[in-house]
Design an enzyme around this catalytic site. Sequence first.
Site, PDB file in Angstrom:
ATOM      1  N   ASP A  59      88.183  -3.126  68.739  1.00 46.78           N
ATOM      2  CA  ASP A  59      88.160  -1.869  68.453  1.00 46.78           C
ATOM      3  C   ASP A  59      89.827  -2.199  67.874  1.00 46.78           C
ATOM      4  OD1 ASP A  59      89.528  -1.781  71.221  1.00 46.78           O
ATOM      5  OD2 ASP A  59      89.040  -0.419  71.691  1.00 46.78           O
ATOM      6  N   ASP A 113      88.098   7.486  81.483  1.00 43.69           N
ATOM      7  CA  ASP A 113      86.231   8.863  81.121  1.00 43.69           C
ATOM      8  C   ASP A 113      85.619   8.244  80.836  1.00 43.69           C
ATOM      9  OD1 ASP A 113      87.100   7.933  78.744  1.00 43.69           O
ATOM     10  OD2 ASP A 113      87.492   9.141  77.102  1.00 43.69           O
TER      11      ASP A 113
END
Length: 261
Positions: free
Chosen positions: A67, A136
Site C-alpha cells: 500500500d 481494527d
Amino acid sequence: MQVVIQPDAEAIASLVADEIERLLRQRPETVLGLATGSSPLAIYDELVRRYEAGRISFARSRAFMLDEYVGLPADHPERYRNVIEREIAGRVDFAPGAVQGPDGNAEDIPAACEQYEAAIAEAGGVDLQILGIGSDGHIAFNEPGSSLASRTRIKTLTSQTRRDNARFFDGDVDAVPHHCLTQGLATIMSARHLVLVATGAGKAEAVHHLVEGPVSAMWPATVMQHHPRATVLLDAAAASRLQLGDYYREVFANKPAWQGL
Ligand code: GLP
C-alpha cells in the site's frame, strides 16, 4: 490457518527469515510481498543480517508493496516507498526497479491501480506475502467494510488508523493523509503463502477475530481463513485472547520438520 505462538518478535523473525531463505535458495526469482508498519521490522533486520553474512541474495528476486499513502511528496520520509527503501530494499541487493509499490501520486489513480495489478500478474504473482494487522483488523489498508473481493484501489483511512499511524508523523494526526492506495483483499489472497505477524496486547482483539471469529468485512483480515496457506505468528500478548492457544502451541511443537513454516 496455522497459528504459531513464539516468545518474542525476534523468534518470529527468525522463523519467517528461515522460510524466505529457503524460498530464495530454491528459486532466486522468488517474488516477495513487503509490508510497512512496525510489525515486520525484526524480519527485515534478520534478512539484512543473513544478506550481509552471504547467506541470501535478492539480486534476482522482485518485491511488491502492499500500500501507499496518497499525496505525500516524493521525498517525504513516511511515504511507504521511502520507508521500504530505508527498512529493507536499500539495505540488500535488489536490482534497480525490482521493488515496486502503488503510485500514490499518480494523476490517474484508477489507471495506476490497474497497472499495479498488471505488474504483479506479469511477475507471476507473489510467492510469500508478509502482513501486519491494524488494531481494527485491517490488512494492508483494507479498512473495515472492505469488499472481500477487492483489488488494488483508493481507500479512505479510518480515524482509528490515522490515530494509530500518527506516531510516524511526530504524533500529529492531522499530518496523516486521509487516503491511500492499497492492494485489495482478493489481490492479497492471490499470494501463494500469507505470513502475518502481530505482537503486543494492542493486537489481541484483532487477532482473536482473525483466527477464531466469523469471516466478515467488519474484520477484513478474517478473509485469510479462506486461504489454503496462511501462517499467523504471534507473541503471547497478541495471542492472549485465543480460545485454542494451548492447541496451537501443541500443534507447532509436534510439527513434522519437513513441513517448514
Ligand atoms: C498500517 C499498514 C499495515 C500494517 C498496519 C499495522 O496502517 N498499512 O500494512 O500492517 O498498519 O502496523 P504496525 O505493524 O505498525 O502495528
